[in-house]
Design a protein around this motif. Structure first.
Motif, PDB file in Angstrom:
ATOM      1  N   ALA A   1       1.773  -9.903   5.767  1.00 51.59           N
ATOM      2  CA  ALA A   1       0.827  -8.789   5.867  1.00 51.59           C
ATOM      3  C   ALA A   1       1.421  -7.597   6.587  1.00 51.59           C
TER       4      ALA A   1
ATOM      5  N   ARG B   1       3.508  -7.016  -4.886  1.00 57.32           N
ATOM      6  CA  ARG B   1       2.422  -7.451  -4.011  1.00 57.32           C
ATOM      7  C   ARG B   1       1.124  -6.708  -4.322  1.00 57.32           C
ATOM      8  N   ALA B   2       1.247  -5.434  -4.719  1.00 63.69           N
ATOM      9  CA  ALA B   2       0.054  -4.671  -5.101  1.00 63.69           C
ATOM     10  C   ALA B   2      -0.607  -5.305  -6.324  1.00 63.69           C
TER      11      ALA B   2
ATOM     12  N   SER C   1       5.915  -3.896   4.210  1.00 64.07           N
ATOM     13  CA  SER C   1       5.465  -2.822   3.320  1.00 64.07           C
ATOM     14  C   SER C   1       5.046  -3.415   1.983  1.00 64.07           C
ATOM     15  N   THR C   2       4.020  -2.834   1.375  1.00 64.74           N
ATOM     16  CA  THR C   2       3.478  -3.352   0.123  1.00 64.74           C
ATOM     17  C   THR C   2       4.375  -2.954  -1.042  1.00 64.74           C
ATOM     18  N   THR C   3       4.922  -3.946  -1.706  1.00 65.15           N
ATOM     19  CA  THR C   3       5.759  -3.714  -2.883  1.00 65.15           C
ATOM     20  C   THR C   3       4.870  -3.611  -4.126  1.00 65.15           C
TER      21      THR C   3
ATOM     22  N   GLY D   1       3.408 -14.065   1.663  1.00 64.79           N
ATOM     23  CA  GLY D   1       2.972 -12.675   1.647  1.00 64.79           C
ATOM     24  C   GLY D   1       2.793 -12.186   3.069  1.00 64.79           C
TER      25      GLY D   1
ATOM     26  N   ALA E   1      -2.409  -8.471  -5.322  1.00 60.36           N
ATOM     27  CA  ALA E   1      -3.692  -8.150  -4.690  1.00 60.36           C
ATOM     28  C   ALA E   1      -4.751  -7.833  -5.741  1.00 60.36           C
TER      29      ALA E   1
ATOM     30  N   GLU F   1      10.349 -11.206  -2.062  1.00 58.48           N
ATOM     31  CA  GLU F   1       9.094 -11.579  -1.436  1.00 58.48           C
ATOM     32  C   GLU F   1       9.263 -11.627   0.081  1.00 58.48           C
TER      33      GLU F   1
END
Length: 252
Positions: free
Chosen positions: A140, A148-149, A143-145, A138, A152, A234
């Motif tokens: 940091a 990944r959201a 960009s947040t996919t 992951g 989290a 990923e």
């Protein structure tokens, strides 16, 4: 406390799912002169051979230390040229000045460095090096996919307390732990970013190898792959820290 022998129970998944270390990392080790054919290497916490294999392919003579008997059996089967020892890194016995390169690949956070570092200092040759690296699952900085959201959210919903101490992914905390004794000094630091395309089955295998993920959480991660269409990209990163025995370095 997370059980360091968690990986033993998921040995088959570990062998199949853990990705290789990035090519740039191996090229950096080669550029630094640490992958010399005929040199001796000690791979600590070797798992099923994710670092052992490339070390052997580079022509090094490798002693691989793995405390889990099932993991060690898979390691021995995959890399019969390695001298596989089933014990903790802290308990390995080697002669003084016997090793050119000591490696801890995504494993140093399981070890007692107060016990381990003096031992490494003793077994390294006068020009030897300690190389510590890890994959960070992951990135940091990426960009947040949607996947990944969702990951989290799963982590945020945990009730169990987090593992004590700084995160194992924290390179600065790792460097501090490795240099506080005064035995070693950092000679090189590098980082790498890479991606991996994974389907739901691959995510399940990979996340089952994560020591802080429960079976229920893994199933939620698998469902998070199925929702957007069955595959995810990923974004990962890796870091590498190379250290030298400080008194020997000053004498070179």
């Amino acid at each position: 406390m997370v059980d360091p022998m968690h990986f033993e129970a998921s040995a088959d998944d570990y062998a199949a799912a853990r990705p290789p270390y990035p090519a740039g990392l191996w090229e950096r080790l080669r550029t630094l002169g640490l992958l010399r054919p005929g040199a001796t290497a000690l791979d600590l916490g070797a798992g099923t051979g994710q670092a052992t294999g490339p070390l052997l392919e580079a022509g090094l003579r490798v002693t691989a230390v793995e405390p889990g008997p099932r993991l060690a059996a898979l390691l021995r089967a995959a890399h019969p040229a390695a001298d596989v020892r089933v014990c903790r890194a802290e308990d390995v016995e080697l002669a003084a000045s016997a090793v050119d390169l000591v490696v801890a690949a995504t494993s140093i956070h399981w070890m007692d460095v107060d016990v381990l570092l003096p031992k490494i200092y003793t077994i390294l040759t006068p020009t030897g090096r300690l190389a510590v690296w890890r994959n960070v699952f992951g990135d940091a900085d990426a960009s947040t996919t949607p996947f990944r959201a969702r990951i989290a959210e799963i982590i945020a919903a945990r009730r169990a307390p987090p593992r004590p101490g700084p995160p194992a992914e924290d390179i600065d905390a790792t460097i501090e732990a490795l240099t506080t004794s005064g035995l070693f000094v950092v000679t090189d630091v590098s980082t790498y970013r890479w991606t991996l395309e994974l389907d739901a089955a691959a995510i399940g295998r990979l996340f089952r190898t994560f020591s802080d993920w429960s079976a229920g959480e893994v199933e939620q991660a698998v469902e998070a792959v199925n929702d957007p269409g069955g595959t995810v990209t990923e974004h990962y990163s890796s870091w590498l820290v190379v250290l030298a025995p400080i008194e020997r370095l000053s004498a070179q």
